[in-house]
Each structure stands twice: as C-alpha cells, then as structure tokens.
Design a protein around this motif. Structure first.
Motif, mmCIF file in Angstrom:
data_model
loop_
_atom_site.group_PDB
_atom_site.id
_atom_site.type_symbol
_atom_site.label_atom_id
_atom_site.label_comp_id
_atom_site.label_asym_id
_atom_site.label_seq_id
_atom_site.Cartn_x
_atom_site.Cartn_y
_atom_site.Cartn_z
ATOM 1 N N ILE A 1 0.887 -1.136 0.008
ATOM 2 C CA ILE A 1 -0.046 0.049 -0.148
ATOM 3 C C ILE A 1 0.874 1.185 -0.269
ATOM 4 O O ILE A 1 0.306 2.412 -0.530
ATOM 5 N N LYS A 2 1.921 1.120 0.587
ATOM 6 C CA LYS A 2 2.952 2.482 0.880
ATOM 7 C C LYS A 2 3.484 2.322 -0.645
ATOM 8 O O LYS A 2 3.680 4.572 -1.095
ATOM 9 N N GLU A 3 3.282 1.879 -1.966
ATOM 10 C CA GLU A 3 3.757 2.254 -2.633
ATOM 11 C C GLU A 3 2.669 2.640 -4.214
ATOM 12 O O GLU A 3 2.401 3.724 -4.556
ATOM 13 N N ARG A 4 1.576 1.723 -3.585
ATOM 14 C CA ARG A 4 0.433 2.231 -4.699
ATOM 15 C C ARG A 4 -0.160 3.510 -4.296
ATOM 16 O O ARG A 4 -1.130 3.500 -4.832
ATOM 17 N N ILE A 5 0.186 4.126 -2.793
ATOM 18 C CA ILE A 5 -0.917 4.919 -2.769
ATOM 19 C C ILE A 5 -1.059 6.081 -3.449
ATOM 20 O O ILE A 5 -1.791 7.149 -3.368
ATOM 21 N N LYS A 6 0.522 5.784 -4.075
ATOM 22 C CA LYS A 6 0.963 6.869 -5.602
ATOM 23 C C LYS A 6 -0.010 7.163 -5.899
ATOM 24 O O LYS A 6 -0.258 8.558 -6.815
ATOM 25 N N TYR A 7 -1.179 6.683 -6.918
ATOM 26 C CA TYR A 7 -1.942 6.527 -7.615
ATOM 27 C C TYR A 7 -3.423 6.936 -7.109
ATOM 28 O O TYR A 7 -4.597 6.886 -7.753
ATOM 29 N N LYS A 8 -3.338 7.338 -6.003
ATOM 30 C CA LYS A 8 -4.979 8.021 -5.177
ATOM 31 C C LYS A 8 -5.478 9.176 -6.274
ATOM 32 O O LYS A 8 -4.882 9.893 -6.788
ATOM 33 N N ARG A 9 -6.504 9.091 -6.817
ATOM 34 C CA ARG A 9 -7.450 9.806 -7.003
ATOM 35 C C ARG A 9 -8.400 9.691 -7.037
ATOM 36 O O ARG A 9 -8.937 8.503 -6.517
ATOM 37 N N GLU A 10 -9.494 10.410 -7.555
ATOM 38 C CA GLU A 10 -11.559 9.836 -6.962
ATOM 39 C C GLU A 10 -11.304 8.781 -8.513
ATOM 40 O O GLU A 10 -11.066 8.420 -9.436
ATOM 41 N N GLY A 11 -12.151 7.569 -7.681
ATOM 42 C CA GLY A 11 -12.169 6.674 -8.167
ATOM 43 C C GLY A 11 -11.304 5.007 -8.257
ATOM 44 O O GLY A 11 -12.031 4.564 -8.561
ATOM 45 N N VAL A 12 -10.287 5.569 -7.188
ATOM 46 C CA VAL A 12 -9.890 4.896 -7.267
ATOM 47 C C VAL A 12 -10.001 4.935 -5.962
ATOM 48 O O VAL A 12 -9.588 5.030 -5.208
ATOM 49 N N TYR A 13 -10.421 3.089 -5.726
ATOM 50 C CA TYR A 13 -10.144 2.194 -4.116
ATOM 51 C C TYR A 13 -9.075 1.433 -3.515
ATOM 52 O O TYR A 13 -8.422 0.800 -4.732
ATOM 53 N N PHE A 14 -8.687 1.506 -2.554
ATOM 54 C CA PHE A 14 -7.604 0.639 -2.003
ATOM 55 C C PHE A 14 -7.987 -0.374 -1.410
ATOM 56 O O PHE A 14 -8.265 -0.452 -0.572
ATOM 57 N N ALA A 15 -7.644 -1.909 -1.747
ATOM 58 C CA ALA A 15 -7.411 -2.841 -0.988
ATOM 59 C C ALA A 15 -6.265 -3.353 0.024
ATOM 60 O O ALA A 15 -5.308 -2.907 -0.707
ATOM 61 N N VAL A 16 -6.115 -3.514 0.933
ATOM 62 C CA VAL A 16 -4.751 -5.206 1.720
ATOM 63 C C VAL A 16 -5.044 -5.782 2.311
ATOM 64 O O VAL A 16 -5.691 -6.063 2.753
ATOM 65 N N ALA A 17 -3.673 -6.922 1.138
ATOM 66 C CA ALA A 17 -3.462 -7.954 2.188
ATOM 67 C C ALA A 17 -2.895 -9.147 2.517
ATOM 68 O O ALA A 17 -2.142 -8.199 0.773
ATOM 69 N N LEU A 18 -3.011 -10.381 2.851
ATOM 70 C CA LEU A 18 -1.847 -10.778 1.923
ATOM 71 C C LEU A 18 -2.041 -11.849 1.089
ATOM 72 O O LEU A 18 -2.828 -12.671 1.627
ATOM 73 N N TYR A 19 -1.434 -12.191 -0.039
ATOM 74 C CA TYR A 19 -1.761 -13.028 -0.637
ATOM 75 C C TYR A 19 -1.478 -14.534 0.023
ATOM 76 O O TYR A 19 -1.131 -14.711 0.860
ATOM 77 N N PRO A 20 -2.489 -15.709 -0.970
ATOM 78 C CA PRO A 20 -2.511 -17.227 0.059
ATOM 79 C C PRO A 20 -0.410 -17.992 0.030
ATOM 80 O O PRO A 20 -0.349 -17.991 1.143
ATOM 81 N N SER A 21 0.528 -17.056 -0.458
ATOM 82 C CA SER A 21 1.722 -17.387 -0.903
ATOM 83 C C SER A 21 2.233 -16.994 0.295
ATOM 84 O O SER A 21 3.400 -17.725 0.547
ATOM 85 N N PHE A 22 1.542 -16.462 1.167
ATOM 86 C CA PHE A 22 2.099 -15.876 2.132
ATOM 87 C C PHE A 22 1.930 -16.839 3.278
ATOM 88 O O PHE A 22 2.690 -16.754 4.552
ATOM 89 N N SER A 23 1.036 -18.000 3.124
ATOM 90 C CA SER A 23 0.303 -19.365 4.068
ATOM 91 C C SER A 23 2.247 -20.038 4.412
ATOM 92 O O SER A 23 2.609 -20.927 5.937
ATOM 93 N N GLU A 24 3.517 -19.898 3.537
ATOM 94 C CA GLU A 24 4.738 -20.506 3.348
ATOM 95 C C GLU A 24 5.818 -19.493 4.410
ATOM 96 O O GLU A 24 6.275 -20.642 4.603
ATOM 97 N N LYS A 25 4.744 -18.638 4.504
ATOM 98 C CA LYS A 25 6.084 -17.456 5.500
ATOM 99 C C LYS A 25 5.713 -17.868 7.012
ATOM 100 O O LYS A 25 4.897 -18.101 7.311
ATOM 101 N N ASP A 26 6.737 -16.319 7.752
ATOM 102 C CA ASP A 26 6.369 -16.076 9.030
ATOM 103 C C ASP A 26 4.761 -15.937 9.799
ATOM 104 O O ASP A 26 5.453 -14.243 8.876
ATOM 105 N N TYR A 27 4.023 -15.871 8.999
ATOM 106 C CA TYR A 27 2.944 -14.505 8.312
ATOM 107 C C TYR A 27 2.440 -14.310 9.847
ATOM 108 O O TYR A 27 1.553 -13.278 9.321
ATOM 109 N N ILE A 28 2.180 -14.853 11.016
ATOM 110 C CA ILE A 28 2.211 -13.688 12.074
ATOM 111 C C ILE A 28 2.448 -12.552 12.674
ATOM 112 O O ILE A 28 2.020 -11.778 12.928
ATOM 113 N N VAL A 29 3.787 -12.368 12.090
ATOM 114 C CA VAL A 29 4.889 -11.009 12.024
ATOM 115 C C VAL A 29 4.039 -10.069 10.551
ATOM 116 O O VAL A 29 4.197 -9.052 11.411
#
Ligand SMILES: [Zn+2]
Length: 259
Positions: free
Chosen positions: A50-78
């Motif tokens: 989101i820190k990178e994507r926020i630069k595209y902010k404008r009227e009509g652009v909405y943002f979502a944030v999450a961890l893709y399922p691939s994060f299940s192989e990482k230390d995802y609690i952190v």
C-alpha cells in the motif's frame, strides 16, 4: 469522443503488478478515467505494498490490502501484525481487505496454514469493518465449508469466480457477490458461463485482474482496466441484456460493498 468505459467499474486490478510488468501505469489509469471509467479497486498482495500503491490515489480509485495465500509459507503472524499497522496508518484510504484466500493449485502450504492465515485476515477485516475480497483456486469445497462457520461482518467478494453453478449459489447464499474476470470469455469456460447466466445480475461484479487474465480478443497480452468493457459486453450478451443495464446494476452492487 465515444467514452467506451462510461459507467464501468473494475472490481479487481493490481497497479503494482502492472508497474512490475513495465506498463505505464499512471498514464493507463488517467486514460481509463478520461474514457469514462467509473471506479476501480486496486488490490493488495503483500504486507507493505500500500505504501507504494497509494501514489495512484485519485477520485474513483479504491484500495485494498492483504496478504496473498503465498504468505502461508512464511512467518505470517509477524506479517499480519504489520498488515494491521498499515490498515491503521492508511485507514481512511482502505476500502477492502483483499486479496486473501486459499490456493491449492500452487499449494503454497497445507490447508491448516492456509486456513489459519485466511482466518486471521478475516478477523482483521471484522475488527475494522472491512469487506473481504477472497481468492480461491481449487479450494471451493473447503472455502464454502469454512465460510459457513466463519462469519464476515460485511458483504464481500469472491474474486475471479471460476467455479460452477452449484458453488455460485452457495457463495451467494453466504452473502457474497461474484466477481467475473476475463477467463469467463474463454471458449472452454462453459461452467463459469453457465453459472454467470444462472445468477441474478444483482450478484455480479466485473474485474480485469490486470495485468493478468486478459479477455478473449486480447488473450495472452498484458491486461489493464481499459479492457474491462470486453467482459461487460460478454456478460451482457450471455444474459441477453444491454451493457448499459448491466453496468448500472454492477455499479450499485459495487458501492454496496466498497465505500
Ligand atoms: Zn488478483
């Protein structure tokens, strides 16, 4: 000038992935809105993107944030802790938690880990009253079973719905809207097309999943929200209604969820 994207909404695209493919992302976004695009939802896949994507902010652009399922192989609690920090820091800019979910095509981790990561993110969404955009690949039975037990407190989205009529109805009964992507338009996608034909227009969203999943006429090329009209036209034809009517209903559907 004819505005070919007038009133259309792309409910799932990835500006960060478009940029990684060296697409001129800002220019593409500007052109889409000049062409009448009503809105798009830029989806997150990594903890801090989101820190990178926020630069595209404008009227009509909405943002979502999450961890893709691939994060299940990482230390995802952190990672989930950091994701929550970002939700707090960017709270007024974030409309959806997504995409998270289950993926047994790429099989990032076993079902226990994938489900735990999904559940942690749904808890986050519920804590901040966010709808969820869910990714599901070769996991429909498990996902339906899980969602029947795990309640979301906001109407939410099944992204890139790619299953059949039976699952379509199950997700709708659970309160989800189904977002259809370019793969709907492929010749072999008979089951997805049947599902799309069978359900109410009130349960439909339309997405590009840019830069992926380009619809049939441009299949194999990089995708952008500027191509969303192909999938709208395809669905309208499938359901025997004018594209303008579909667009009006999808707009209502989208704003029921995304605010
Ligand atoms: Zn996606």
């Amino acid at each position: 000038m004819e505005k070919k994207l007038l009133n259309l909404i792309d409910s799932h695209c990835h500006f960060s992935e478009m940029a990684k493919k060296e697409m001129n992302t800002q220019q593409i976004i500007d052109e889409c809105f000049e062409n009448g695009l009503e809105a798009c939802l830029d989806i997150g896949i990594a903890t801090n993107d989101i820190k990178e994507r926020i630069k595209y902010k404008r009227e009509g652009v909405y943002f979502a944030v999450a961890l893709y399922p691939s994060f299940s192989e990482k230390d995802y609690i952190v990672e989930v802790e950091q994701l929550e920090k970002n939700i707090i820091d960017f709270r007024s800019e974030i409309s959806v938690l997504g995409e998270c979910g289950l993926d047994f095509y790429w099989n990032y981790a076993d079902a226990t880990r994938q489900l735990e990561l999904l559940e942690m993110q749904i808890d986050l969404a519920n804590r901040y009253n966010l709808p969820v955009a869910i990714h599901c690949r070769e996991a429909d039975s498990l996902l339906v079973d899980f969602l029947s037990r795990k309640k979301l407190n906001q109407a939410s989205i099944i992204h890139c719905f790619s299953s059949d009529m039976v699952f379509a109805k199950k997700y709708i009964d659970l309160g989800f809207k189904l977002s259809f992507a370019g793969n709907l338009t492929y010749k072999k996608s008979i089951e997805i097309q049947e599902a799309c034909r069978a359900i109410s227009v009130k349960d439909i969203l339309v997405e590009t999943d840019s830069p992926y999943l380009s619809p049939q006429p441009i299949r194999g090329k990089l995708n952008s929200p500027g191509n969303i009209h192909y999938t709208y036209d395809f669905i309208a034809q499938l359901k025997g209604i004018p594209t303008t009517r579909l667009a009006n209903q999808v707009k209502e559907n989208f704003y029921e969820i995304v605010k």
